[in-house]
Motif scaffolding. Structure first.
Motif, short mmCIF file in Angstrom:
data_model
loop_
_atom_site.label_atom_id
_atom_site.label_comp_id
_atom_site.label_asym_id
_atom_site.label_seq_id
_atom_site.Cartn_x
_atom_site.Cartn_y
_atom_site.Cartn_z
N GLY A 33 0.81 -1.21 0.00
CA GLY A 33 0.00 0.00 0.00
C GLY A 33 0.85 1.26 0.00
N VAL A 34 1.89 1.29 0.81
CA VAL A 34 2.78 2.45 0.86
C VAL A 34 3.48 2.63 -0.50
CG1 VAL A 34 4.83 3.45 1.94
CG2 VAL A 34 3.12 2.27 3.33
N ALA B 31 4.95 8.75 0.82
CA ALA B 31 5.21 7.44 1.43
C ALA B 31 5.24 7.57 2.95
CB ALA B 31 6.55 6.89 0.92
N PHE B 32 5.86 8.64 3.42
CA PHE B 32 5.91 8.91 4.86
C PHE B 32 4.50 9.08 5.43
CE2 PHE B 32 7.06 12.44 8.08
CZ PHE B 32 7.24 11.52 9.10
N LEU B 33 3.65 9.85 4.72
CA LEU B 33 2.27 10.08 5.17
C LEU B 33 1.48 8.77 5.20
CD1 LEU B 33 -0.06 12.03 5.87
CD2 LEU B 33 -0.46 12.27 3.40
N ALA B 34 1.57 7.98 4.14
CA ALA B 34 0.82 6.73 4.09
C ALA B 34 1.25 5.78 5.19
CB ALA B 34 1.00 6.08 2.72
N LEU B 35 2.56 5.72 5.43
CA LEU B 35 3.08 4.80 6.45
C LEU B 35 2.53 5.15 7.84
CD1 LEU B 35 5.07 2.40 6.58
CD2 LEU B 35 6.81 4.02 7.29
N VAL B 36 2.36 6.43 8.11
CA VAL B 36 1.86 6.85 9.42
C VAL B 36 0.35 6.67 9.51
CG1 VAL B 36 1.53 8.83 10.96
CG2 VAL B 36 3.76 8.44 9.88
N LEU B 37 -0.38 7.01 8.45
CA LEU B 37 -1.84 6.99 8.52
C LEU B 37 -2.44 5.59 8.58
CD1 LEU B 37 -2.98 9.92 6.19
CD2 LEU B 37 -2.73 9.88 8.67
N PHE B 38 -1.72 4.60 8.03
CA PHE B 38 -2.34 3.26 8.12
C PHE B 38 -2.22 2.66 9.52
CE2 PHE B 38 1.80 1.38 6.40
CZ PHE B 38 2.12 0.68 7.55
N GLN B 39 -1.45 3.27 10.42
CA GLN B 39 -1.24 2.69 11.75
C GLN B 39 -2.53 2.58 12.57
OE1 GLN B 39 2.00 4.78 13.62
NE2 GLN B 39 3.53 3.64 12.48
N PRO B 40 -3.36 3.64 12.69
CA PRO B 40 -4.61 3.44 13.45
C PRO B 40 -5.55 2.43 12.81
CG PRO B 40 -4.55 5.62 12.44
CD PRO B 40 -3.19 5.05 12.29
#
Length: 671
Positions: free
Chosen positions: A540-541, A562-571
């Motif tokens: 996904g990232v 990529a940085f944004l996607a990696l953080v947002l999928f965490q919750p």
């Protein structure tokens, strides 16, 4: 204690009774809890993983022509990512939160890992009196050699009616009743005092009940103690199962008074075999109705020589009732549903124990009668040898070795001794068996939540590693820069993890069998699952990353999305990790995960919009379309994971093999 006296010292140090108990405690030894063993093993494996990740990524990047300095920084950052730095903090918070909830429910934890160990318990060995019952003894019947009387009034009332065959009886006018109750009040170390309309009891509840019965008959125990002074005492012991006092009557004649187990007392009475058997049968009938039965006898002819006394005159039986605690039967049923065996321990005779056990829904092989403190220790060792995780209750000094040896030692807070509380892992402030079952559930919740946190942290960290490794393997620069990797692991990982720590219990948490304490926190199957999820999240990232690379090439904007996607999928991954069985929308609500989602979105907006932080992290401003692309890259892997969860639910992971050898009667199972 109060007053003065003269004592003869016969032994000191290890030669004393307390010294012997201390030696037993030392020999029993402490055992590491399941969580301590699991975390230690996990830590060893993670160190090897981190070193491997560092070497492989650096080597592959250098072979693909990446700058050596950058690859070393990236490899070291990934090695940091491979080890979930937040896990120790999250573990401590999870255990502390469980401790707080248990304290509110009446259980004080003296060792944090004991909370989790209680959740893996397979056998609970519990004292009957005071834990399964209220420990409010009341004399309900007096059985004279050829008569039976009833007594009303309750356990703490100084007033109560006496009856025989349904007709009222004046006990003061009946010399047999007066003699029996007088003897019971004198061979006694308890005391009572008025407290309003009721009585305040001090000492052993059984002995206090005898004093209350004497008061109901119009006798004054304190006055009797002055009129019949005690000269000597033979205290109760598990071996003799009786107590005797040497008193002097008001007329100055010496008299021996005895109370204790019916068979032990009757064996010392001057009775024919037929009469003795008739009385023993009467005792068994009372015991089968759940009564605790004491026999009382005396020797009016004077004191015997030494401690061997025979030829006693039988005065009667005293039948006592101790009501069951509310909720204990239901708690035992919950244990059974959860795959946990309950073993009831009591010093009572076998028929009494079985009658109480039937009321609680316990099978005969789950009852141990005439249990001594040494017998508790033997039982713990036998169960542990059969592979059980044992929780043991105790309140006396002599119970300390068994409490130390057990996987979870549970002491009584109200009636327990200081020695027992010091030896225990858990102290019950309400002395209630139901509180133990609540602690078991809390232990299971804590362990389940720790697994959720590990599931979340490892799958997310693996996605970081696989994202960078796959991009480098395909000939592209690393999608994440070293400081961005550290930002993810040291700042944004913690919020969803903390939300999972406070996750409510899954509805079926107490319908699962106990987990095997030998099972690793990260089993092979669990590890493969996390690796697969990490690969899907990495895809996904990379889909967002390559969307930007395909339009404008490698640069700050590609790194940022990529940085944004990696953080947002965490919750969203945290929501997925809430259960391995059902979708998160079917579980009790956890608003903290939604709070973490909003907080992480705000942090990422700050990281791309606030110039000083953007320069530090090397991020670029993103358009609304970029945010939409990042959201799509986050959602599609999570939807796939939820769909896979719905297609094939994993089998319960806590199944253990029963241990038939541990289910039968032990050395203390006295028939």
């Amino acid at each position: 204690l109060a007053g003065s006296g003269t004592a003869v010292v016969t032994a000191t140090g290890v030669a004393t009774e307390l010294g012997r108990i201390g030696q037993l405690v030392a020999l029993a030894g402490e055992r590491a809890t399941p969580l301590e063993r699991q975390v230690e093993g996990l830590g060893r494996r993670l160190i090897g993983l981190a070193v491997g990740v560092c070497g492989i990524v650096a080597l592959v990047g250098i072979l693909h022509g990446q700058p050596i300095g950058l690859m070393l920084e990236t490899a070291i950052s990934l090695a940091v990512a491979a080890i979930p730095e937040g896990l120790p903090a999250v573990t401590a918070v999870a255990l502390a939160a469980g401790l707080w909830r248990l304290a509110r429910a009446g259980a004080l934890v003296r060792r944090l890992p004991a909370v989790e160990a209680l959740g893996s318990t397979t056998v609970i060995c519990s004292d009957k009196t005071g834990t399964m019952t209220e420990n409010r003894m009341a004399v309900t019947h007096l059985v004279l050699p050829h008569r039976t009387l009833g007594i009303g009034g309750g356990a703490v009332s100084p007033r109560g009616a006496f009856s025989e065959h349904g007709a009222a009886l004046d006990p003061r006018a009946d010399p047999d009743v007066v003699r029996l109750l007088t003897a019971g009040a004198l061979v006694n170390d308890a005391s009572v005092e008025p407290q309003g309309e009721e009585l305040r009891l001090h000492g052993d509840p059984t002995e206090a009940a005898l004093l209350v019965a004497a008061l109901k008959a119009g006798l004054d125990p304190a006055a009797l103690a002055r009129q019949w002074p005690r000269r000597r005492e033979i205290p109760f012991s598990p071996e003799s199962r009786l107590m005797a006092t040497f008193n002097v009557t008001p007329a100055g004649a010496p008299v021996l008074l005895v109370k204790g187990a019916p068979d032990a007392v009757l064996a010392r009475c001057a009775l024919g075999e037929a009469e003795r058997e008739r009385l023993l049968e009467r005792n068994r009938a009372l015991a089968h109705r759940g009564h605790r039965v004491l026999a009382v006898a005396w020797r009016p002819e004077g004191w015997p020589e030494g401690e061997r006394f025979e030829g006693l005159t039988f005065l009667g039986f005293v039948a006592l009732d101790d009501p069951l605690r509310a909720g204990v039967k239901e708690a035992i049923a919950r244990c059974r549903e959860a795959g946990i065996r309950t073993i009831m321990l009591t010093g009572d005779q076998r028929p009494t124990a079985e009658a109480v056990g039937r009321e609680l829904g316990l099978a005969a092989d789950a009852i141990r009668s005439r249990v001594s403190p040494e017998g508790k220790l033997e039982l713990v060792r036998a169960l542990q040898a059969a592979g059980e995780v044992v929780a043991m209750t105790g309140d006396g000094v002599n119970d300390a070795p068994a409490l130390v040896r057990a996987d979870i030692g549970i002491a009584m807070g109200r009636h327990g001794t200081d020695v027992a509380r010091e030896a225990a892992d858990l102290v019950l402030t309400d002395d209630n068996f139901a509180t133990i079952v609540g602690a078991v559930e809390e232990g299971r919740v804590i362990y389940a939540n720790l697994r959720k946190v590990i599931h979340f942290l490892f799958s997310c960290n693996l996605s970081e590693i696989l994202t960078i490794f796959a991009a480098i393997l395909l000939g592209f620069p690393a999608p994440l820069l070293p400081l961005q990797i550290l930002w993810v692991n040291l700042v944004t990982d913690i919020l969803p993890a903390m939300a999972l720590v406070r996750d409510p219990a899954e509805p079926d948490i107490m319908r699962r069998p106990p987990r095997d304490p030998r099972e690793s926190l990260v089993t092979r199957r669990f590890g493969v699952r996390m690796l697969g999820e990490g690969a899907l999240l990495a895809a996904g990232v990379l889909s967002a990353y390559f969307w930007v690379v395909g339009r404008e090439g490698v640069g700050p904007r590609a790194h940022t999305i990529a940085f944004l996607a990696l953080v947002l999928f965490q919750p969203f991954q945290a929501m997925h990790c809430r259960s391995e069985r059902v979708g998160w929308w079917r579980l009790p609500r956890n608003p903290l995960i939604w709070v973490s989602l909003l907080a992480l979105a705000a942090l990422q907006w700050w990281a791309t919009s606030w110039a000083p932080l953007a320069r530090l992290l090397a991020t670029a401003p993103l358009s609304p379309v970029d945010w939409a692309v990042a959201a799509a890259a986050v959602l599609w892997p999570v939807l796939v994971l939820e769909a896979v969860k719905g297609w094939g639910r994993p089998a319960s992971r806590g199944v253990r093999s029963p241990h038939p050898g541990a289910r039968g009667g032990g050395a203390n199972d006295s028939k």
